[in-house]
Each structure stands twice: as structure tokens, then as C-alpha cells.
Design an enzyme around this catalytic site. Structure first.
Site, PDB file in Angstrom:
ATOM      1  N   GLN A 122     -48.095 -45.278 -15.760  1.00 45.10           N
ATOM      2  CA  GLN A 122     -48.478 -44.336 -14.719  1.00 45.10           C
ATOM      3  C   GLN A 122     -49.725 -43.594 -15.169  1.00 45.10           C
ATOM      4  O   GLN A 122     -49.784 -43.049 -16.267  1.00 45.10           O
ATOM      5  CB  GLN A 122     -47.359 -43.338 -14.443  1.00 45.10           C
ATOM      6  CG  GLN A 122     -47.717 -42.330 -13.359  1.00 45.10           C
ATOM      7  CD  GLN A 122     -46.667 -41.241 -13.173  1.00 45.10           C
ATOM      8  OE1 GLN A 122     -45.835 -41.018 -14.059  1.00 45.10           O
ATOM      9  NE2 GLN A 122     -46.695 -40.564 -12.034  1.00 45.10           N
ATOM     10  N   GLU A 130     -48.529 -35.770  -9.350  1.00 37.03           N
ATOM     11  CA  GLU A 130     -47.188 -35.929  -8.805  1.00 37.03           C
ATOM     12  C   GLU A 130     -46.431 -34.609  -8.766  1.00 37.03           C
ATOM     13  O   GLU A 130     -45.792 -34.257  -7.769  1.00 37.03           O
ATOM     14  CB  GLU A 130     -46.404 -36.954  -9.620  1.00 37.03           C
ATOM     15  CG  GLU A 130     -44.990 -37.183  -9.095  1.00 37.03           C
ATOM     16  CD  GLU A 130     -44.235 -38.239  -9.888  1.00 37.03           C
ATOM     17  OE1 GLU A 130     -42.985 -38.292  -9.766  1.00 37.03           O
ATOM     18  OE2 GLU A 130     -44.866 -39.011 -10.632  1.00 37.03           O
ATOM     19  N   HIS A 187     -33.730 -48.080 -15.901  1.00 38.52           N
ATOM     20  CA  HIS A 187     -34.266 -46.772 -16.292  1.00 38.52           C
ATOM     21  C   HIS A 187     -33.137 -45.757 -16.452  1.00 38.52           C
ATOM     22  O   HIS A 187     -32.294 -45.598 -15.582  1.00 38.52           O
ATOM     23  CB  HIS A 187     -35.255 -46.300 -15.231  1.00 38.52           C
ATOM     24  CG  HIS A 187     -35.995 -45.052 -15.573  1.00 38.52           C
ATOM     25  ND1 HIS A 187     -36.468 -44.777 -16.840  1.00 38.52           N
ATOM     26  CD2 HIS A 187     -36.369 -43.983 -14.811  1.00 38.52           C
ATOM     27  CE1 HIS A 187     -37.099 -43.620 -16.838  1.00 38.52           C
ATOM     28  NE2 HIS A 187     -37.033 -43.107 -15.618  1.00 38.52           N
ATOM     29  N   SER A 245     -36.486 -39.412 -18.373  1.00 45.19           N
ATOM     30  CA  SER A 245     -37.556 -39.518 -17.395  1.00 45.19           C
ATOM     31  C   SER A 245     -38.331 -38.201 -17.339  1.00 45.19           C
ATOM     32  O   SER A 245     -38.790 -37.724 -18.370  1.00 45.19           O
ATOM     33  CB  SER A 245     -36.967 -39.904 -16.032  1.00 45.19           C
ATOM     34  OG  SER A 245     -37.986 -40.350 -15.156  1.00 45.19           O
ATOM     35  N   LYS A 281     -39.607 -35.724 -20.487  1.00 47.72           N
ATOM     36  CA  LYS A 281     -40.846 -34.991 -20.760  1.00 47.72           C
ATOM     37  C   LYS A 281     -40.504 -33.553 -21.147  1.00 47.72           C
ATOM     38  O   LYS A 281     -41.051 -32.989 -22.101  1.00 47.72           O
ATOM     39  CB  LYS A 281     -41.742 -34.978 -19.521  1.00 47.72           C
ATOM     40  CG  LYS A 281     -42.044 -36.299 -18.854  1.00 47.72           C
ATOM     41  CD  LYS A 281     -42.945 -36.105 -17.634  1.00 47.72           C
ATOM     42  CE  LYS A 281     -42.818 -37.223 -16.612  1.00 47.72           C
ATOM     43  NZ  LYS A 281     -43.202 -38.522 -17.099  1.00 47.72           N
TER      44      LYS A 281
END
Length: 626
Positions: A277, A285, A366, A236, A240
Site C-alpha cells: 500500500q 486513508e 489476514h 492490521s 500499526k
């Protein structure tokens, strides 16, 4: 080799086999056992490449197609594999300028420790310092072990990693770059050094932290963890991070991002049309991306770089991208396009078997540990970290999120020639040391010559600790026959070697070894160090000022303060002094602006912060000054 899992759906099998056939025709899947590509011996192999012609934001055209990863900034295309090193540097500079923010090079001083349970990192640069730590979880055996950095401790199959024979380094990225902060007041170890208003985003800050961990592993001598066998993974938001960490440090042998989503692997240009997203949401965010990316959240087609080129930055090293086709918000279709686009560079470099993309999974939760990924995970560890395996990479894209690279590119993959020059340069002369100080030395050596026709491009400088033993690791490069090494420890012996590198990538044998012992510290006279507790709370405290006073009768030009932290306490930051930590012992030396004190004079600019176990009210003790 591309195979199908017996439990996969028929359509997924067809997709996987179709992709395999296409890659086989293109040459991405090769016959015979593949050879693992070793990680580089330095963080940035292209640091000596001159990058000119970076565009300005206002002059960028709109282009819905993905940028050509083979086209240089001067609009010509590379034609040889040896040109990729500097083309990669151009992509790196574009990514820093428009997407992530700058990743600074190695700071002036990086020190720390490696034990069987943890790693400590202490950084000093331009009068600022910061510290952080990471946990170590070793597999069975005696070691030394390769290691996988698990970013954030979330979503990684640590049991499978350890079962494959690799250690797990548990890395808390928030200690280096905190989430929940405004862009003009970023916090963490990175921003303690480079400023809270730095335009560099959290992902590169996290990458900087892992690079400093690798620095410490290199300096440790390799008794517990191997310096040349490091991987990284995370899921998640930490996926990244893992992606950017691997792209920006060429010492990472295996990069394994998991379900990274927007601001991770998926191409920026594809996200608006996929229902993932949005880029504005990801940018807002958290400050993951650099501040400059704010100009492109609504117009990614203006970007002169995209994530397929970040995939290419990892090439030819090992890359295993794990994705989830069941969550459209993650942008898995756009991620598959990034992987396929980057795979073209792998293929052109003759390393098509070094990349795996796998989204053909059944469980849609997820960041779940998945049976489909366990075998390729361990095969990648065996191949790129343990160097005992030869299983080729696989492209397994689920039919639910199958991107089509052809829709996104108007460029074709060139056939890159191999260098015709296979003759290495001659051995450079033995380094000679001059201008040796307490913290640095300048090395010079006789030039190498090259008979292969491509010319000597530069020199790699290697250093080992002590008069014997220890491991030589690359500490820098130079295009001249000299190199200044900084950030050394006073009264300490080091050994140096130099090797030459030509334009075709051939390297010479290493030179004879030179031994250098740094000078003692410059502290003279008599001084005192008196701490003042500015504030404290249940889990920490701030000492400000730590007043240093010259109690002698003559001017001093430097001072060194030592003190002892109580058990369980950790130095988390300091200012206006160069701090090093060894166990619970802390040493703070003056910086340039506060080292000279007349008799009776003092400085109140120095201070530090520490963390401690909840409820522990002890404070440091044993302050001495010399």
C-alpha cells in the site's frame, strides 16, 4: 535459538537457518539462558535529555539508505551502551517531528479505577477534560496479573494470552482517536484535550491513551493488575497502533504488532518498490500518521528517520513482530528489513535475544490466529510479563518476503562498551515538602554524591498512595534536587521517595519516605448548580450550561459541583471544569478563569457530555455545589 517448524517448506528452513547463522556470527544470538529486560519505571526515560539540532524539512537531503541509528544529531556515533538513552530520545523527537506528531507527556491530572472487569480513565489538563474506558478479561487464578492491551479487539490470540497467565485489556482506540475524520477536525479523548486541529496522528493518540491506562494501573495499588508487566498487541491498523504504543512508552514490557502494513513496521523507503500500500494511500486513508508526514509520501528517502529506528526505540525491551508474507500489500519484505535493522541495536545493547520476527507461516489469511505463533507468543509472555521463562527470541523470515539489510545500509554496527562505572550514587536526602496546595506539592532533598566518576545525572521521584500500603511508582524525573508534583487530589495523603541515577545508569538506594497530605479544596461560601439539557439522543446527551451561581453574601474563589450519573451512564467529556469520576459519582471543580464569583454572579461556561444505554432516558441527579 533459531529453529525450524517441521511443517515449514525446505526453502523457508534454509532461510531461517541462514539468518540464524548470520546473527550468531554477529552476536545477536547468545549462548546460555537470556535474562529478560525489565520495562522502565517511567513513560520516557530520556525526557531529561537535551535534544538540539533537529533538521528543518527544507534542508533534508535525499538518501536511499536507512539512517544510521547509532549516529547522533551532531554527526558523532555513540560508543557506549549508556549513550543509547539520549540517542533514543533524538530518534523519538525525529519521529514525532516528521512522522507521527508529538506525543504529549502525562497530563496534569489522570485518575480512574481498575476492577476485575474494567478500567476507567479520567483526564484533566489546562481546563479541558476527557474520559474513556477499557474492558478487563482475567485469566484463571487469584492475581495480581500481568496484562496485554489488545488494541481494537481484532486479530489477537486472546485465548493463548490468557492461557499463558496474562489478563487481556480490551482497548477501543476509537474512543481516543476516531477514524473517518478530516485532519483539521480530529475527534476523540486525545483531541478533546489537545484540540481537533492537532497535527498529531491517530497512532500517537492511541499510544497516549494506553499510557493513561498504565497511569491508572500504577495508581491502583497493584491488587488486580501489575503495574510493571504490561504488553500490547493488535493486528492490521491496530498492529500499526501496537507498534507505536510500544515504541513510545518504555513501561511497555512486551510489544507484539501483527501484520501492521504501511505506516506500521515496514521501512518507508522500501514500500514504493515492494508493491505494498503506497505511502500516499496510507496517509490519505486515515489520519494515522502525523500531518507533517504528508511532505514525504512521494519522497521517503528524504526522511531523517525510518521504522528500523522505531524498532530500536523498543530496545532492549521485548519485541515480537508477526507478519504475513503472502500479502504483498502489507509490505512484509520491508518489514523484515526494519526488524533486521532494529535488531542491530538490540545486538549492540547486548539484548539480541529480546527480539523476534516471524513471517514463516502457512496460512495467508489476514489477521488469522496461527499455530506457528502460539508457542513463541506464550514464551514471550512468560519471559517478559510473567518473568518465569527464558526462551530466546527467533528470526524466522519466510523466503517469500526476505529483505536484505545489506542493500539498505551503509553503516556498520559498533561494539558498544559497557560502563566502567559500577558504583551507584549515594542515597539522596529525605524529601521535604513545601508549597503544599490542594492539588500539588514541591519536594526538595539533599543531593546525592557519586564516587564512580560518571557523575549524578538526575533523580527519579516515586510516589505511593496513602499513609501505608500501596505501590511506589515513578511519577517524574529531575536533574535538580527539587520536583513539583501536580494533579493531586485535595485532602489526600501521599508518600514520596527519591533515588539518584548516574551517567552510567547506576541507581542509588531509595531515600527515606516523606509523607504529604494535600490541602482541602478552596471552595468557600454557598452556591447552586443548575443543569440545562442542550440536546439529547437515544444513547447520550449534553448538559450545557451547568450554571453555577454564588448565592452567598461574599465573593467565592472556588467551587465544587457533585452529581450522580444514572446506572449505565458514562461521562464522555467535559469543558471549563476539572472533572473526576468515582463509580457513578461525578465531581467538577472550577478552573482558573471561572472560580471567582461575586455575590449573585454565576458562570455558564461549564458543561459535559455523557453516554447511556440505548433507550434509557434518565438524566443525572443530586446536583450540589460548595
Amino acid at each position: 535459538m533459531i529453529t525450524s517448524l517441521a511443517r515449514s517448506k525446505i526453502r523457508s528452513r534454509v532461510v531461517a537457518l541462514t539468518v540464524a547463522a548470520a546473527l550468531s556470527i554477529a552476536g545477536a544470538v547468545t549462548a546460555g539462558p537470556p535474562e529478560a529486560v525489565a520495562a522502565a519505571g517511567v513513560e520516557d526515560e530520556g525526557a531529561d535529555c537535551a535534544v538540539t539540532g533537529l533538521p528543518d524539512t527544507g534542508s533534508l537531503p535525499t538518501d536511499a539508505k536507512l539512517p544510521d541509528p547509532f549516529k547522533k544529531l551532531n554527526a558523532t556515533r555513540i560508543s557506549a551502551k549508556s549513550e543509547w538513552r539520549c540517542r533514543r530520545q533524538e530518534i523519538k523527537k525525529l519521529a514525532e517531528k516528521f512522522v507521527y506528531g508529538e506525543k504529549p507527556g502525562k497530563p496534569a491530572s489522570v485518575t480512574g479505577t481498575v476492577s476485575r472487569t474494567g478500567i476507567t480513565v479520567n483526564v484533566n489538563h489546562n481546563g479541558r477534560s476527557s474520559s474513556f474506558s477499557a474492558g478487563v478479561d482475567l485469566p484463571s487464578g487469584s492475581g495480581p496479573f500481568p496484562a496485554v492491551v489488545v488494541v481494537g479487539g481484532f486479530g489477537a490470540d486472546t485465548a493463548a494470552i490468557k492461557a499463558a497467565g496474562a489478563a487481556v485489556i480490551n482497548y477501543d482506540p476509537y474512543a481516543v482517536g476516531k477514524e473517518g475524520t478530516p485532519r483539521n477536525n480530529k475527534q476523540g479523548a486525545f483531541y478533546s484535550i489537545y484540540g481537533s486541529s492537532s497535527s498529531t496522528g491517530l497512532l500517537v493518540a492511541w499510544a497516549w491513551g494506553v499510557s493513561r491506562i498504565i497511569d491508572v494501573i500504577e495508581q491502583s495499588g497493584g491488587g488486580i493488575l501489575k503495574a510493571d508487566a504490561t504488553g500490547v498487541t493488535g493486528c492490521s491498523r491496530f498492529g500499526k497502533g501496537a507498534f507505536v504504543i510500544g515504541a513510545f512508552d518504555q513501561r511497555i514490557a512486551l510489544t507484539m504488532p501483527i501484520e501492521s502494513g504501511s505506516a506500521g513496521v515496514p521501512i518507508f523507503r522500501g514500500i514504493p518498490g515492494e508493491g505494498a500500500q503506497s505511502l500516499s494511500s496510507a496517509y490519505g486513508e486515515q489520519p494515522w500518521l502525523g500531518d507533517a508526514f504528508g511532505s514525504f509520501t512521494g519522497s521517503p528517502a528524504r526522511l531523517p528517520v525510518d521504522t528500523h529506528e522505531m524498532v530500536a526505540m523498543v530496545a532492549p525491551r521485548g519485541l515480537f513482530i508477526m507478519d504475513n508474507p503472502h500479502i504483498a500489500n502489507l509490505g512484509p519484505k520491508s518489514a523484515s528489513v526494519a526488524a533486521l535493522g532494529g535488531a542491530e541495536v538490540y545486538k549492540a545493547l547486548g539484548a539480541g535475544d529480546n527480539i523476534t520476527y516471524w513471517s514463516d507461516i502457512q496460512d495467508g489469511n489476514h489477521c488469522a490466529n496461527r499455530a506457528e505463533w502460539r508457542t513463541p507468543l506464550q514464551q514471550n509472555i512468560q519471559r517478559f510479563l510473567l518473568k518465569t521463562g527464558n526462551a530466546p527470541g527467533a528470526i524466522r523470515i519466510s523466503a517469500k518476503a526476505l529483505g536484505n539489510l545489506a542493500e539498505w545500509r551503509d553503516w556498520q554496527t559498533p561494539t558498544l562498551g559497557d560502563a566502567t562505572d559500577t558504583i551507584p550514587p549515594s542515597t539522596p536526602g529525605t524529601p521535604a515538602a513545601a508549597n503544599v496546595t490542594a492539588t500539588g506539592a514541591t519536594l526538595t532533598w539533599a543531593a546525592s554524591t557519586d564516587q564512580g566518576g560518571s557523575g549524578v545525572a538526575g533523580y527519579d521521584v516515586l510516589r505511593a498512595p496513602g499513609a501505608s500500603g500501596g505501590t511506589f511508582t515513578q511519577v517524574g524525573t529531575s536533574t535538580a534536587t527539587s520536583f513539583s508534583d501536580t494533579g493531586l487530589t485535595p485532602s489526600t495523603t501521599y508518600r514520596y521517595q527519591v533515588r539518584a541515577r548516574d551517567g552510567a545508569g547506576n541507581t542509588s538506594p531509595v531515600s527515606n519516605t516523606a509523607q504529604v497530605t494535600t490541602q482541602p479544596g478552596t471552595s468557600t461560601g454557598t452556591c447552586t448548580a443548575v443543569p440545562t439539557v442542550q440536546t439529547q439522543w437515544a444513547t447520550g446527551y449534553v448538559i450545557q450550561p451547568l450554571t453555577i451561581t454564588n448565592t452567598g453574601t461574599s465573593t467565592i474563589t472556588g467551587w465544587t459541583v457533585t452529581f450522580t450519573l444514572p446506572a449505565g451512564h458514562t461521562l464522555s467529556g467535559s469543558w471549563n471544569g476539572t472533572a473526576t469520576v468515582s463509580g457513578q459519582s461525578v465531581t467538577i471543580k472550577n478552573v482558573s478563569h471561572n472560580g471567582t464569583l461575586a455575590p449573585g454572579a454565576g458562570t455558564t461556561s461549564v458543561g459535559f457530555q455523557a453516554i447511556r444505554p440505548n433507550g434509557n432516558t434518565a438524566l443525572p441527579s443530586g446536583y450540589t455545589c460548595a
